[in-house]
Design a protein around this motif. Structure first.
Motif, mmCIF file in Angstrom:
data_model
loop_
_atom_site.group_PDB
_atom_site.id
_atom_site.type_symbol
_atom_site.label_atom_id
_atom_site.label_comp_id
_atom_site.label_asym_id
_atom_site.label_seq_id
_atom_site.Cartn_x
_atom_site.Cartn_y
_atom_site.Cartn_z
ATOM 1 N N GLY A 42 0.636 -1.067 0.416
ATOM 2 C CA GLY A 42 -0.540 -0.060 -0.099
ATOM 3 C C GLY A 42 0.958 1.279 -0.037
ATOM 4 O O GLY A 42 -0.007 2.168 -0.678
ATOM 5 N N ALA A 43 1.742 1.430 0.666
ATOM 6 C CA ALA A 43 2.878 2.491 1.245
ATOM 7 C C ALA A 43 2.978 2.412 -0.265
ATOM 8 O O ALA A 43 3.421 3.835 -0.461
ATOM 9 C CB ALA A 43 3.767 2.423 2.115
ATOM 10 N N GLY A 44 3.808 1.061 -0.844
ATOM 11 C CA GLY A 44 5.079 1.507 -2.135
ATOM 12 C C GLY A 44 3.882 2.165 -3.386
ATOM 13 O O GLY A 44 4.571 3.019 -3.809
ATOM 14 N N THR A 45 2.581 2.176 -3.431
ATOM 15 C CA THR A 45 1.707 2.412 -4.528
ATOM 16 C C THR A 45 1.759 3.674 -3.837
ATOM 17 O O THR A 45 1.448 4.371 -5.144
ATOM 18 C CB THR A 45 0.580 1.355 -4.356
ATOM 19 O OG1 THR A 45 0.486 0.367 -4.688
ATOM 20 C CG2 THR A 45 -0.687 1.908 -5.728
ATOM 21 N N GLY A 48 4.136 5.725 -5.138
ATOM 22 C CA GLY A 48 5.326 5.473 -6.023
ATOM 23 C C GLY A 48 7.044 5.501 -6.290
ATOM 24 O O GLY A 48 7.811 5.515 -7.064
ATOM 25 N N SER A 49 7.387 4.478 -5.090
ATOM 26 C CA SER A 49 8.933 4.390 -4.552
ATOM 27 C C SER A 49 9.030 2.760 -5.104
ATOM 28 O O SER A 49 8.154 2.172 -5.001
ATOM 29 C CB SER A 49 8.837 4.236 -3.098
ATOM 30 O OG SER A 49 10.032 3.921 -2.802
ATOM 31 N N ALA A 50 9.633 2.582 -5.889
ATOM 32 C CA ALA A 50 10.378 1.770 -6.406
ATOM 33 C C ALA A 50 10.850 0.351 -5.623
ATOM 34 O O ALA A 50 10.287 -0.915 -5.409
ATOM 35 C CB ALA A 50 10.799 0.831 -8.075
ATOM 36 N N SER A 51 11.257 1.091 -4.474
ATOM 37 C CA SER A 51 12.220 0.240 -3.634
ATOM 38 C C SER A 51 11.031 -0.334 -2.271
ATOM 39 O O SER A 51 11.733 -1.770 -1.990
ATOM 40 C CB SER A 51 13.376 1.252 -2.925
ATOM 41 O OG SER A 51 12.696 2.468 -2.234
ATOM 42 N N LEU A 53 8.390 -0.901 -3.148
ATOM 43 C CA LEU A 53 7.502 -1.889 -3.797
ATOM 44 C C LEU A 53 8.444 -3.393 -3.923
ATOM 45 O O LEU A 53 7.633 -4.588 -3.708
ATOM 46 C CB LEU A 53 7.511 -1.223 -5.228
ATOM 47 C CG LEU A 53 5.837 -0.656 -5.119
ATOM 48 C CD1 LEU A 53 5.733 -0.034 -7.364
ATOM 49 C CD2 LEU A 53 3.880 -1.300 -4.782
ATOM 50 N N ALA A 54 9.785 -3.026 -3.910
ATOM 51 C CA ALA A 54 10.794 -4.047 -4.110
ATOM 52 C C ALA A 54 10.245 -4.885 -2.990
ATOM 53 O O ALA A 54 11.156 -6.211 -2.683
ATOM 54 C CB ALA A 54 11.752 -3.664 -4.741
ATOM 55 N N ASP A 55 10.595 -3.984 -1.923
ATOM 56 C CA ASP A 55 10.656 -5.092 -0.947
ATOM 57 C C ASP A 55 9.367 -5.595 -0.346
ATOM 58 O O ASP A 55 9.604 -6.440 0.168
ATOM 59 C CB ASP A 55 10.780 -3.272 -0.157
ATOM 60 C CG ASP A 55 11.873 -4.322 1.558
ATOM 61 O OD1 ASP A 55 12.759 -4.679 1.190
ATOM 62 O OD2 ASP A 55 11.562 -3.460 2.235
ATOM 63 N N ALA A 56 8.375 -4.785 -0.882
ATOM 64 C CA ALA A 56 7.102 -5.231 -0.313
ATOM 65 C C ALA A 56 6.786 -7.055 -1.550
ATOM 66 O O ALA A 56 6.540 -8.642 -0.478
ATOM 67 C CB ALA A 56 5.961 -4.472 -0.514
ATOM 68 N N ILE A 57 7.536 -6.792 -2.428
ATOM 69 C CA ILE A 57 6.953 -7.939 -3.362
ATOM 70 C C ILE A 57 8.778 -9.114 -2.059
ATOM 71 O O ILE A 57 7.934 -10.629 -1.948
ATOM 72 C CB ILE A 57 7.830 -8.096 -4.198
ATOM 73 C CG1 ILE A 57 6.735 -7.132 -5.568
ATOM 74 C CG2 ILE A 57 7.939 -9.081 -4.928
ATOM 75 C CD1 ILE A 57 7.235 -7.050 -6.796
ATOM 76 N N ASP A 58 9.511 -8.556 -1.754
ATOM 77 C CA ASP A 58 9.788 -9.589 -0.908
ATOM 78 C C ASP A 58 9.633 -10.126 0.303
ATOM 79 O O ASP A 58 9.896 -11.541 0.477
ATOM 80 C CB ASP A 58 11.510 -8.851 -0.979
ATOM 81 C CG ASP A 58 12.676 -9.620 -0.304
ATOM 82 O OD1 ASP A 58 12.704 -11.605 -0.558
ATOM 83 O OD2 ASP A 58 13.948 -9.003 0.499
ATOM 84 N N PHE A 59 8.580 -9.146 0.809
ATOM 85 C CA PHE A 59 8.292 -9.943 2.253
ATOM 86 C C PHE A 59 7.342 -10.975 1.847
ATOM 87 O O PHE A 59 6.817 -11.919 2.890
ATOM 88 C CB PHE A 59 7.807 -8.647 2.868
ATOM 89 C CG PHE A 59 7.911 -8.131 3.453
ATOM 90 C CD1 PHE A 59 8.865 -8.588 5.594
ATOM 91 C CD2 PHE A 59 8.273 -6.252 3.054
ATOM 92 C CE1 PHE A 59 9.315 -7.710 6.020
ATOM 93 C CE2 PHE A 59 9.045 -5.574 4.174
ATOM 94 C CZ PHE A 59 9.981 -6.526 5.657
ATOM 95 N N LEU A 60 7.582 -10.731 0.685
ATOM 96 C CA LEU A 60 6.223 -11.426 0.214
ATOM 97 C C LEU A 60 6.697 -13.049 -0.150
ATOM 98 O O LEU A 60 6.329 -13.881 0.786
ATOM 99 C CB LEU A 60 4.813 -11.776 -0.418
ATOM 100 C CG LEU A 60 4.140 -12.298 -1.684
ATOM 101 C CD1 LEU A 60 2.881 -12.507 -0.467
ATOM 102 C CD2 LEU A 60 3.347 -11.994 -2.911
ATOM 103 N N GLY A 61 7.547 -13.482 -0.875
ATOM 104 C CA GLY A 61 8.140 -14.062 -0.386
ATOM 105 C C GLY A 61 8.704 -14.706 0.126
ATOM 106 O O GLY A 61 8.806 -15.686 -0.292
ATOM 107 N N ASP A 62 9.409 -13.927 0.954
ATOM 108 C CA ASP A 62 9.736 -14.462 2.523
ATOM 109 C C ASP A 62 9.013 -14.969 3.321
ATOM 110 O O ASP A 62 8.991 -16.306 3.711
ATOM 111 C CB ASP A 62 10.519 -13.619 3.344
ATOM 112 C CG ASP A 62 11.830 -12.973 2.404
ATOM 113 O OD1 ASP A 62 12.391 -13.573 1.873
ATOM 114 O OD2 ASP A 62 12.108 -11.947 3.196
ATOM 115 N N ALA A 63 7.028 -14.605 3.255
ATOM 116 C CA ALA A 63 6.392 -14.851 3.940
ATOM 117 C C ALA A 63 6.277 -16.776 3.321
ATOM 118 O O ALA A 63 5.839 -17.385 4.240
ATOM 119 C CB ALA A 63 5.023 -14.527 3.697
#
Length: 216
Positions: A42-45, A48-51, A53-63
């Protein structure tokens, strides 16, 4: 363990995976990472921060990886090594995705909102440092456990980089600090992915060479 694993080290790794405390830590890590994925997405969207959004996807992958680790925890070393191969591949895929996102952001050239970046980055850092502290004692386990540790360590480094990028965006008014950090995060993911895959392949080779380790 690697092809150079001695019997006492293998026994230690097997005992650690059966440790109820390690299982509880993985459940905590899974919940924390899933919650932070929602927050950073939500915060990345919004910012407008690419980093972010990248970190959010990383959190999803780690979960997802923590869930996978829980699933194979009581299985033989061969299955844990196969799970580690999947983790390594997912880290590599994440790195490739982020590289693509950086290229897209470079073409757009719109700077993100730095206050949201910094505050959410700080929250993410606190979450990852807490999980890393819980996992520290298990960082020298088998490839599966090593992969869990590397993911968490890389995430904490990434969070600090996101906070630095927020300061850079605030000071320069451009998107480049955000994109540079996203590129560094991609490099960490790719490097960590190769490390996990290498150790997992060594463990698989070791179990094939020594059939008696299959039940460990």
């Amino acid at each position: 363990m690697s092809a150079h694993c001695h019997d006492d080290h293998c026994t230690t790794g097997s005992a650690a995976t059966a440790d109820p405390r390690y299982r509880r830590i993985l459940w905590i890590a899974l919940v924390v990472n899933a919650a932070m994925f929602v927050v950073e997405l939500g915060a990345g969207t919004r910012s407008g921060s690419a980093s972010l959004l990248a970190d959010a996807i990383d959190f999803l992958g780690d979960a997802a990886n923590y869930g996978l680790s829980l699933w194979v925890l009581a299985m033989a070393l061969t299955w844990r090594a196969r799970a580690a191969l999947f983790k390594g591949a997912s880290m590599l895929a994440f790195g490739v995705f982020v590289i693509g996102r950086v290229a897209w952001g470079a073409l757009q050239g719109v700077p993100p909102e730095p206050v949201t970046m910094g505050s959410v980055g700080l929250l993410a850092l606190a979450a990852n440092l807490g999980v890393a502290a819980l996992l520290y004692a298990y960082r020298e386990g088998d490839a599966n456990m090593r992969g869990v540790w590397l993911c968490t360590r890389n995430d904490a480094l990434g969070n600090m980089a996101v906070m630095g990028a927020a300061l850079g965006v605030l000071g320069t008014g451009t998107a480049w600090p955000d994109l540079a950090v996203a590129a560094v995060m991609a490099g960490l993911a790719i490097s960590g992915g190769w490390t996990v895959i290498r150790h997992a392949r060594q463990e698989l080779a070791s179990t094939h060479a020594s059939p008696q380790t299959q039940g460990q």
